[in-house]
Structure formats: C-alpha cells, structure tokens
Write a protein that holds these residues in place. Sequence first.
Motif, mmCIF file in Angstrom:
data_model
loop_
_atom_site.group_PDB
_atom_site.id
_atom_site.type_symbol
_atom_site.label_atom_id
_atom_site.label_comp_id
_atom_site.label_asym_id
_atom_site.label_seq_id
_atom_site.Cartn_x
_atom_site.Cartn_y
_atom_site.Cartn_z
ATOM 1 N N PHE A 170 -97.934 -37.596 16.978
ATOM 2 C CA PHE A 170 -97.702 -36.913 15.699
ATOM 3 C C PHE A 170 -97.701 -35.409 15.920
ATOM 4 N N THR A 171 -96.873 -34.714 15.195
ATOM 5 C CA THR A 171 -96.967 -33.260 15.152
ATOM 6 C C THR A 171 -98.277 -32.879 14.447
ATOM 7 N N LYS A 172 -98.981 -31.905 14.981
ATOM 8 C CA LYS A 172 -100.231 -31.442 14.395
ATOM 9 C C LYS A 172 -100.059 -30.024 13.860
ATOM 10 N N GLY A 173 -100.724 -29.763 12.752
ATOM 11 C CA GLY A 173 -100.620 -28.442 12.172
ATOM 12 C C GLY A 173 -101.961 -27.938 11.683
ATOM 13 N N TRP A 174 -102.033 -26.653 11.494
ATOM 14 C CA TRP A 174 -103.185 -26.016 10.864
ATOM 15 C C TRP A 174 -102.726 -25.337 9.578
ATOM 16 N N PHE A 175 -103.500 -25.553 8.539
ATOM 17 C CA PHE A 175 -103.287 -24.906 7.260
ATOM 18 C C PHE A 175 -104.603 -24.254 6.856
ATOM 19 N N ARG A 176 -104.535 -23.378 5.874
ATOM 20 C CA ARG A 176 -105.767 -22.770 5.374
ATOM 21 C C ARG A 176 -105.666 -22.572 3.870
ATOM 22 N N GLN A 177 -106.841 -22.517 3.258
ATOM 23 C CA GLN A 177 -106.899 -22.320 1.814
ATOM 24 C C GLN A 177 -108.050 -21.392 1.483
ATOM 25 N N ALA A 178 -107.706 -20.246 0.927
ATOM 26 C CA ALA A 178 -108.695 -19.279 0.484
ATOM 27 C C ALA A 178 -109.067 -19.578 -0.964
ATOM 28 N N PRO A 179 -110.234 -19.136 -1.401
ATOM 29 C CA PRO A 179 -110.666 -19.399 -2.782
ATOM 30 C C PRO A 179 -109.637 -18.904 -3.797
ATOM 31 N N GLY A 180 -109.273 -19.780 -4.708
ATOM 32 C CA GLY A 180 -108.335 -19.403 -5.757
ATOM 33 C C GLY A 180 -106.883 -19.342 -5.339
ATOM 34 N N LYS A 181 -106.604 -19.711 -4.099
ATOM 35 C CA LYS A 181 -105.225 -19.642 -3.602
ATOM 36 C C LYS A 181 -104.745 -21.017 -3.173
ATOM 37 N N ALA A 182 -103.446 -21.140 -3.065
ATOM 38 C CA ALA A 182 -102.861 -22.395 -2.612
ATOM 39 C C ALA A 182 -103.043 -22.558 -1.103
ATOM 40 N N ARG A 183 -103.034 -23.801 -0.684
ATOM 41 C CA ARG A 183 -103.103 -24.067 0.750
ATOM 42 C C ARG A 183 -101.816 -23.561 1.407
ATOM 43 N N GLU A 184 -101.964 -22.914 2.578
ATOM 44 C CA GLU A 184 -100.798 -22.337 3.228
ATOM 45 C C GLU A 184 -100.741 -22.703 4.705
ATOM 46 N N PHE A 185 -99.534 -22.715 5.195
ATOM 47 C CA PHE A 185 -99.271 -23.038 6.595
ATOM 48 C C PHE A 185 -99.763 -21.921 7.503
ATOM 49 N N VAL A 186 -100.326 -22.324 8.646
ATOM 50 C CA VAL A 186 -100.762 -21.365 9.649
ATOM 51 C C VAL A 186 -99.965 -21.549 10.950
ATOM 52 N N ALA A 187 -99.986 -22.767 11.486
ATOM 53 C CA ALA A 187 -99.314 -23.017 12.757
ATOM 54 C C ALA A 187 -99.122 -24.514 12.934
ATOM 55 N N ALA A 188 -98.167 -24.882 13.772
ATOM 56 C CA ALA A 188 -97.920 -26.290 14.070
ATOM 57 C C ALA A 188 -97.419 -26.433 15.494
ATOM 58 N N ILE A 189 -97.636 -27.629 16.059
ATOM 59 C CA ILE A 189 -97.194 -27.905 17.418
ATOM 60 C C ILE A 189 -96.710 -29.340 17.507
ATOM 61 N N SER A 190 -95.563 -29.528 18.103
ATOM 62 C CA SER A 190 -95.074 -30.885 18.320
ATOM 63 C C SER A 190 -95.786 -31.459 19.534
ATOM 64 N N TRP A 191 -96.133 -32.723 19.465
ATOM 65 C CA TRP A 191 -97.046 -33.266 20.464
ATOM 66 C C TRP A 191 -96.419 -33.408 21.837
ATOM 67 N N SER A 192 -95.219 -33.938 21.907
ATOM 68 C CA SER A 192 -94.618 -34.203 23.214
ATOM 69 C C SER A 192 -94.037 -32.949 23.850
ATOM 70 N N ALA A 193 -93.218 -32.240 23.098
ATOM 71 C CA ALA A 193 -92.522 -31.078 23.658
ATOM 72 C C ALA A 193 -93.361 -29.807 23.607
ATOM 73 N N GLY A 194 -94.355 -29.783 22.739
ATOM 74 C CA GLY A 194 -95.178 -28.586 22.629
ATOM 75 C C GLY A 194 -94.499 -27.421 21.940
ATOM 76 N N ARG A 195 -93.459 -27.722 21.139
ATOM 77 C CA ARG A 195 -92.828 -26.647 20.368
ATOM 78 C C ARG A 195 -93.797 -26.164 19.298
ATOM 79 N N THR A 196 -93.790 -24.847 19.058
ATOM 80 C CA THR A 196 -94.734 -24.275 18.108
ATOM 81 C C THR A 196 -94.027 -23.514 17.005
ATOM 82 N N ASN A 197 -94.748 -23.332 15.937
ATOM 83 C CA ASN A 197 -94.262 -22.561 14.805
ATOM 84 C C ASN A 197 -95.476 -21.868 14.195
#
Length: 122
Positions: A30-57
């Motif tokens: 599975f592709t894995k990602g990190w998100f974050r959520q600050a108080p009073g704010k929507a959850r937002e994307f931080v980073a992601a990595i594809s498992w096999s190829a290791g592509r990042t965003n």
Amino acid sequence: QAQLVESGGGLVQAGDSLRLSCAASGFADFTKGWFRQAPGKAREFVAAISWSAGRTNYAESVKGRFTISRDYAKNTVYLQMNSLKLEDTAVYYCAARRGSGVLTLVSDYNNWGQGTQVTVSS
C-alpha cells in the motif's frame, strides 16, 4: 487485524528535528502517507511514498525540511522532520491506500492510524 501505529511525537523547540514512525501490520504494497491536523483546522496532506517504487510527494509547506522514507523489511514508514516551525504543531496521522499513486487528498486514503502529537514551541 491490519493497523497503523504511529510513534515519535513530542514537544520540541523551533528549529529542532523529530522523526515519526508508522509501523504497519498488513497493508503490504500500500502507498503510505502522512497527514496532520492542527486545532481548528482541516486535516492536510504532508507527504506520501509508494511502497514498491519509493516515489514520493510532499506538501509545499514541508518541501526541503521533511523527508518520508520506508523500511521494506520492517513494514514501517518514517517522517524525518527538520527545521521545525511553530506552524508544524499538529496531530500527525499515518495513512495507507491501495495502489501506487502518491495522492494528496484525505479521501484518497481509507486506512488511518490513531495519530501522534507534535508540538513545536518557541
């Protein structure tokens, strides 16, 4: 039961570094990602990595400061956070999605960990 377990959060000062870990049970390839959520704010994307190829965003706000990586053997994904800023304070969540696309929307991921708190002080 498949699950994602985050660890490594804490209280640090601005400019410090911190490394988060997400240990996955299941979610092989599975592709894995990190998100974050600050108080009073929507959850937002931080980073992601594809498992096999290791592509990042990365979100623009963390490019050059954060690095996502994975340990294939341990089925663990990491988020190395350097030069932390006050605005990085949030609960950080690990997420997983089937497929190799390093996507950025919360709705693209349907598996989530419980989150770990990161607090950056001045």
